[in-house]
Design a protein around this motif. Structure first.
Motif, PDB file in Angstrom:
ATOM      1  N   ASN A  28       0.825  -1.198   0.000  1.00 43.42           N
ATOM      2  CA  ASN A  28       0.000   0.000   0.000  1.00 43.42           C
ATOM      3  C   ASN A  28       0.861   1.250   0.000  1.00 43.42           C
ATOM      4  O   ASN A  28       0.545   2.235  -0.658  1.00 43.42           O
ATOM      5  CB  ASN A  28      -0.947   0.007   1.206  1.00 43.42           C
TER       6      ASN A  28
ATOM      7  N   VAL B 253      -5.556   4.148  -3.481  1.00 43.21           N
ATOM      8  CA  VAL B 253      -4.684   2.976  -3.423  1.00 43.21           C
ATOM      9  C   VAL B 253      -5.414   1.706  -3.877  1.00 43.21           C
ATOM     10  O   VAL B 253      -4.919   0.944  -4.694  1.00 43.21           O
ATOM     11  CB  VAL B 253      -4.106   2.785  -2.002  1.00 43.21           C
ATOM     12  N   GLU B 254      -6.616   1.553  -3.344  1.00 36.85           N
ATOM     13  CA  GLU B 254      -7.333   0.312  -3.653  1.00 36.85           C
ATOM     14  C   GLU B 254      -7.597   0.230  -5.160  1.00 36.85           C
ATOM     15  O   GLU B 254      -7.398  -0.814  -5.796  1.00 36.85           O
ATOM     16  CB  GLU B 254      -8.649   0.230  -2.879  1.00 36.85           C
TER      17      GLU B 254
ATOM     18  N   LEU C  15      -4.545  -0.664  -6.994  1.00 36.11           N
ATOM     19  CA  LEU C  15      -4.217  -2.083  -6.838  1.00 36.11           C
ATOM     20  C   LEU C  15      -5.080  -2.929  -7.756  1.00 36.11           C
ATOM     21  O   LEU C  15      -4.617  -3.874  -8.377  1.00 36.11           O
ATOM     22  CB  LEU C  15      -4.431  -2.515  -5.384  1.00 36.11           C
ATOM     23  N   ARG C  16      -6.338  -2.578  -7.836  1.00 37.70           N
ATOM     24  CA  ARG C  16      -7.230  -3.328  -8.726  1.00 37.70           C
ATOM     25  C   ARG C  16      -6.772  -3.185 -10.167  1.00 37.70           C
ATOM     26  O   ARG C  16      -6.802  -4.123 -10.958  1.00 37.70           O
ATOM     27  CB  ARG C  16      -8.673  -2.820  -8.603  1.00 37.70           C
TER      28      ARG C  16
END
Lengths: 1064, 250
Positions: free
Chosen positions: B224, B237-238, B241-242
């Protein structure tokens, strides 16, 4: 470290040099999973074990082992709803399964309350194969419930060992279905039947768990649509997956039972998806693969039972779980089952739900959000309609993107767009057009590496290509690879000796190698340059080899001995890398081009500098003498090619059409044309004398590294870093084929019903017949005394009828070109001719305001249709041949009985003369086009439709798809549905004497089609006057491809045609 | 131009430091010439140069050209005030870098490559031989240069994360533990039992379970942090990441 090539967990490809050999997909998935459901904390006992091992304790707290009245023993499973523990209930001293619910952001108290209500209903179920719920509760804010503990595996775990033997699968499912039936009879739906919810006890008896709970969990998980909350929808019935809980009935559970049965039989899930949205998409659209295809041992009847459960239509499934159990029992007892196999047609209508690609996904994301988040039920039908609309829009958008990309020479993107739309069932002409445009080359030689150089053999039958790993010799006739000689070092350039027996290759290691062209054996090594070497070239007599190098010198070597003869450097030498070398045709002079922006001409024998050519603004990458020895051509990074006088060195002209640096050039043997190629991915063919670009070769998806021309000047060879080498026609690049021969403007054109022939009529009073594939003129039909305004093929393609300004119509034999009949009778010029669909009648419309009908065999006039008050511009038969429609300068269209000649209908309303008319293929619509309809949809650009059934005239939507000039009956609104056939549209400009065929054809028969662009015209003019386009009439999206037809051409020439089959 | 810190130094920084020293800093500074922004940019360039190199190679440049282009580009990026442009703040570093690189390749590459060929005054020392060896292992097709770039970017993020985690284990003298537990980072797998790892580490299965749990958690924190270094807010961030997952699945 030897890393496996694919990840055993997810099957992704692994890159041993990245991520430390770990699977990037798994790493990221693992890290992302925590956003969806927190990873469970380690158990206290485990932490204790770690502490005992002398390691540091965890920083964060974990749940205590004591959980209210329960003592948690170990985790036995986890699913969408939460984690299941084996637990001991202290007060009752019994083992239970305790499930902690992951409820997301909901208030746990509220959740627990509702869970309790629902669970009480489910708890009332008393069936030996339903896992009873003992208690629903909440402990420290954590909702949970307890159930009877069934020790053993669930079906999902059991399936890891492979599929079930069919009889065993049937037996299990009979028990499960009976249990489900029990619940249904008490008004409880399961809603989430899946293998992990069916437990097998040690005796192998199945037990269904989690009855009725899905409703609460799913209904409340409105805030997140994560995997955790929703679970995988793969086992859900379509109506459940798309419509929320209100539509869920017994039939949905039956579907899920079928899905479980399917997996037991085949060992794989019905559908496999990465995301819930994708899963739903599949559930809605895809038909399951037949189980027997996966596992041939599966009996046809058992398959039928399974597929009946999985019918997308709830009504077509078993009426109850019991009915399913009964049929399974019949099958086990080898009695006839009740389910009937699903027929082909039934399966067929579901085509639209299949493979919808991105379009459907887009629609679904929107709809899914609507369904689940807002909770609105949406009917499947609407879904399908939305989806089709989205697909259509997407298709149009993709093809428009393809056009833009084509103009920007991003061929790779055009191809990508074609791939993305390849499964679209209604793709039409435009798709094939681009497919064809991206494959104009005659032959494509695929390599596994970047192609750095290409050359023809003198015999013209073979070529040599060099990539980073090997030299390849190919046979042009068969496309076979004759030789694959590996390289010791990365080659830069290759040349073939004039005798065709040797090749010379220079490589980055500073060594030039001479190879035997047949065996690939190395004959010589020329070592004279220590640094990487640029090109090598043979003298025309093959005696000498010239080499250019990064050491700023060029050298000449004797081929026979391999000895260095002369070195061209010193004070007069280049100040930068020598990147191009070429001998003069007589071999007496050597031309060198350099990074220092200059080219120099040297005397071969002495090494004396003869000329210094300055003018390029950047490095020179390619240079050559013209074969007649008169000119020198240089080209380079400044994106220009320059022509110099070979004797004086004066700059004659500059070719500036390339948008990026030029890497390679070749001059045609006639010294009149040049081909250049470079970074802009296009090879351009241009005239040496004028600097005019003749055409360009588009199709490479990356920089062109090398170009060559065959000795006969017929072929161009290009090599590119896109890992291909391509052969192109040097005559026209394969792109266009003008039908040249008429001496005056072409006024009419038609394609034969079988698509083989094209007929054109001209102001030069002749009609000509051309072979569509080759563009060859086959016949010239001479006899008319006036210009030929209209022509038409007979339905059987055996004859042509032409209508002329001389007032006659003539019938010609297509095979012999003989005039068969001369139809005389009109008192004015003939404007339009038409054949009846059965080929027995011919209608002609004339300036004399009359329309005449003729017997096509005898040539006798059978009817004269009078009524129009002005010239009759257009005439057409209805598809059944019973009616004739005419359009006139009197601003009316009229419908006539083709047998009696009686006027049946007058269509008024146009404010302009009607230029053309046509029937729709079903005969229900007439389309008229007034004279003033401009390309940009002029104010009176309305079509008029007339519904014959109701016999009233009313305005209908304009058929604006007809952009090809003439009316294309019915086809414009209905994209061609005959994939794989030749597709061409024909157009010809008013002021042109050539016609062009725009077309698209499959790659396999590349000989044929040369989609249209005017020959010998510059691009600007071409794009003004020539083109094809189509509008998707349902979505209104404009599919514009090729170049637009100028409205004046379109209106006044009206001489385009589409073949009756719609393929040309 | 001297670099502010060595590669090793930057690697041992903690995730917390990373979260405040990268792209957001560059964006916040609004001026890539500020010392902090320079430092942050350099760290980023050092980490993400290979994706650009591979991009250049896949678009048809020779190894030499690609190396020169990458070098030249970073020099250009660090010296110019590109980052100060308004667009920079809107996007992610990943997209920003590729966009700049493309522009650079298009407009400047001829000039830049020649300059580099003359001087070879390297700003960052890039492992050219290693890069070429790695590029040799790239899938031949069907990745477009952009896809290849994105994929290599994702791998660079994962590499960096792994190196940092490894570094942490190393500083406490537990390299061996890390080597054994490393495969568990990828999730559960039948072939990968806790028991086997426990045997290798001479400890109990329960202990391994907990260690893996902690390793994964730490890995995630660092990942992260690394990702945060390339976006301008933690909220992204999420998503990023995806995106990376999607890219590596490609």
């Amino acid at each position: 470290m030897t890393a496996p090539q694919t990840c055993p967990r997810c099957g992704s490809k692994l890159s041993p040099k990245a991520s430390g050999g770990l699977c990037p997909v798994c790493l990221l998935r693992q890290s992302l999973a925590v956003f969806e459901s927190p990873e469970p904390e380690p158990r206290a006992a485990d932490v204790a074990a770690l502490e005992a091992a002398g390691l540091t304790p965890l920083r964060s707290a974990i749940p205590s082992e004591r959980f209210g009245d329960y003592r948690l023993e170990n985790e036995v499973g986890r699913g969408g709803m939460g984690i299941i523990y084996r637990a001991h209930q202290i007060s009752l001293n019994r083992k239970v399964a305790l499930k902690m619910i992951v409820a997301g952001p909901l208030s746990s108290t509220d959740f627990a309350k509702r869970l309790r209500v629902e669970a009480e209903v489910a708890a009332a179920l008393d069936h030996p194969n339903i896992v009873a719920i003992h208690e629903v509760g909440e402990h420290q804010g954590q909702p949970f419930f307890t159930m009877r503990l069934v020790e053993g595996l669930n079906l999902a775990q059991a399936l890891k060992a492979g599929s079930f033997e069919p009889r065993r699968a049937a037996t299990v499912m009979i028990t499960v279905a009976r249990a489900v039936q029990h619940a249904h009879e008490r008004g409880v739906l399961h809603r989430d039947l899946k293998p992990s919810n069916i437990l097998l006890d040690p005796q192998g008896e199945p037990h269904v768990t989690d009855f009725g709970l899905a409703k609460i969990v799913h209904a409340d998980s409105t805030l997140t649509l994560s995997h955790a909350a929703l679970g995988t929808p793969s086992y859900m019935a379509p109506e459940q997956a798309s419509g929320g809980s209100r539509q869920v009935t017994i039939a949905a559970d039956v579907y899920s039972l079928g899905a479980v049965l399917y997996e037991l039989l085949t060992g794989r899930p019905l559908f496999e998806a990465e995301t819930p949205v994708q899963a739903i998409q599949q559930v809605l659209e895809r038909e399951p693969e037949r189980p027997s295809r996966i596992n041939p041992r599966i009996d046809r009847d058992l398959e039928t039972i399974c597929l009946k459960c999985l019918n997308k239509e709830p009504k077509r499934r078993y009426v109850s779980a019991a009915a399913l159990a009964d049929d399974l029992e019949r099958w086990l007892g080898a009695r006839p089952i009740q389910a009937r196999p699903v027929g082909r047609i039934e399966r067929g209508w579901l085509w639209c739900r299949r493979k919808p690609g991105l379009a459907a996904l887009t629609a679904l994301v929107a709809i899914f959000a609507g369904v689940v988040v807002v909770g609105t039920p949406i009917m499947l039908l609407r879904l399908a309609r939305e989806q089709r609309k989205t697909e259509r829009n997407l298709y149009a958008a993709n093809l428009n993107l393809a056009q833009d990309s084509w103009l920007q020479n991003d061929v790779a993107h055009v191809r990508q767009m074609l791939r993305e739309t390849a499964s679209y069932p209604e793709r039409g002409f435009e798709w094939y057009y681009w497919q064809r445009q991206t494959h104009l080359e005659r032959i494509c030689f695929r390599h596994t590496d970047l192609v750095s150089s290409v050359a023809f053999f003198p015999d013209g039958r073979r070529i040599v290509t060099g990539d980073e790993k090997a030299a390849h010799v190919w046979d042009l006739a068969g496309g076979e690879e004759l030789l694959n000689a590996g390289w010791p070092a990365q080659p830069v350039s290759m040349a073939v000796a004039p005798d065709g027996e040797k090749c010379v290759a220079s490589s980055l290691d500073g060594i030039v190698r001479v190879l035997d062209a047949t065996t690939g054996r190395q004959l010589l090594e020329l070592r004279g340059h220590s640094l990487a070497i640029f090109p090598a070239s043979f003298s025309p007599d093959g005696r000498w080899i010239a080499i250019g190098s990064v050491d700023r010198s060029a050298t000449i070597w004797e081929t026979a001995s391999g000895k260095e003869w002369v070195r061209l450097d010193g004070d007069h030498g280049h100040k930068g890398w020598v990147m191009a070398v070429a001998f003069s045709p007589d071999g007496q002079r050597l031309l060198t081009g350099s990074w220092d922006k200059t080219a120099k001409v040297w005397e071969t024998a002495t090494g004396n500098l003869l000329l210094n050519l300055e003018g390029h603004h950047d490095a020179i990458r390619a240079a050559a003498f013209s074969p007649d020895g008169k000119f020198i051509v240089t080209a380079g990074e400044d994106a220009t090619a320059k022509i110099w006088a070979a004797t004086t060195g004066s700059l004659l002209r500059t070719f500036e059409r390339h948008t990026e640096g030029i890497r390679s050039l070749a001059i045609f043997p006639d010294s009149r044309r040049i081909v250049t190629g470079g970074y802009d991915k296009e090879a351009r063919v241009w005239e040496l004398e004028t600097g005019r670009e003749l055409f360009s070769l588009k199709g490479h998806t990356a920089r062109i590294s090398s170009v060559a021309v065959s000795r006969d000047g017929q072929w161009i060879l290009t090599g590119s870093v896109d890992m291909t080498a391509k052969i192109w026609s040097a005559v026209d690049g394969g792109e266009l084929r003008p039908l040249e021969g008429h001496t005056a403007e072409i006024l009419s054109a038609a394609i034969s019903p079988d698509g083989r022939w094209i007929a054109t009529g001209s102001r030069d009073r002749t009609a000509r017949l051309w072979e569509a594939d080759s563009g060859k003129e086959v016949l010239s039909l001479q006899g008319h005394l006036g210009e030929i305004k209209s022509l038409s093929f007979s339905p059987d393609g055996q004859w042509i009828v032409t209508g002329s300004w001389d007032g006659t119509a003539r019938i010609w034999d297509v095979t012999t070109g003989m005039e068969r009949l001369n139809l005389k009778g009109h008192e004015g010029g003939i404007r339009c001719v038409a054949c009846s669909p059965d080929g027995r009648l011919i209608a002609t419309s004339s300036d004399d305001r009359a329309v005449k009908v003729w017997d096509a065999v005898s040539g006798k006039q059978t009817l004269t249709l009078r009524g129009h008050d002005d010239v009759v511009n257009s005439v057409a038969f209805s598809p059944n041949g019973h009616r004739i429609v005419t359009g006139s300068g009197d601003q009316t269209a009229r419908v006539w009985d083709a047998t009696t000649g009686k006027e049946i209908l007058v269509i008024r309303g146009h404010l302009d003369p009607i230029n053309s008319v046509a029937f729709s293929p079903n005969g229900r619509w007439i389309v008229t086009r007034p004279n003033s309809l401009s390309w940009e949809w002029g104010s009176d650009g309305q079509g008029v439709g007339c519904d014959q059934r109701r016999a009233t005239a009313h305005p209908a939507r304009a058929q604006r798809g007809h952009q090809l000039g003439g009316l294309l009956p019915g086809r414009a609104a209905n994209p061609d549905r005959q994939p794989g056939r030749n597709r061409q549209a024909l157009g010809c400009g008013q002021r042109q004497r050539t016609a062009h065929v725009a077309g698209a054809q499959r790659r396999s028969d590349f000989r044929g089609v040369f989609p249209g662009r005017p020959a010998r015209r510059n691009r600007q003019l071409g794009s003004d006057s020539q083109g094809v386009g189509r509008r998707d009439t349902e979505t209104g999206c404009h599919l514009d491809f090729g170049r637009r037809l100028d409205d004046r051409d379109c209106r006044s020439s009206g001489c385009s045609a589409k073949s009756p089959s719609g393929t040309r | 131009m001297a670099s502010g810190c060595s590669g090793d130094e930057s690697r041992v920084r903690t995730a917390a430091q990373f979260a405040t020293t990268h792209w957001s800093v560059v964006v916040a500074a609004g001026d890539s010439a500020s010392p902090k922004a320079q430092e942050a940019l350099e760290a980023l360039c050092r980490r993400y140069w290979y994706p650009l190199y591979a991009y250049a190679r896949r678009t048809g440049h020779s190894p030499e050209d690609a190396q020169d282009l990458t070098q030249g580009f970073f020099e250009h990026l660090l010296k110019s005030r590109l980052v100060a442009s308004a667009d920079a703040a809107k996007g992610r570093f990943r997209s920003f870098l590729l966009q700049c690189f493309r522009n650079f390749m298009g407009a400047e590459h001829a000039k830049a490559t020649r300059q580099k060929r003359g001087g070879h005054q390297s700003l960052l020392s890039l492992d050219a031989a290693g890069a070429e060896a790695r590029f040799g292992g790239e899938p031949a097709d069907p990745h477009s240069p952009e896809q290849l770039y994105e994929r290599n970017w994702a791998l660079a993020v994962l590499d960096e994360t792994l190196i940092q985690v490894q570094q942490e284990f190393a500083t406490s003298g537990r390299e061996r533990t890390f080597e054994v537990l490393r495969p568990h980072l990828q999730g559960e797998d039948e072939d990968l039992s806790y028991a086997a790892s426990a045997r290798k580490l001479a400890t109990s299965e329960a202990a391994v379970r907990v260690m893996v749990y902690r390793l994964r958690r730490r890995y995630r924190e660092i990942l992260n942090g690394v990702v945060l270094g390339t976006v301008d807010s933690p909220a992204e961030v999420e998503d990023e990441l995806r995106h990376l997952l999607q890219v590596v699945q490609g």
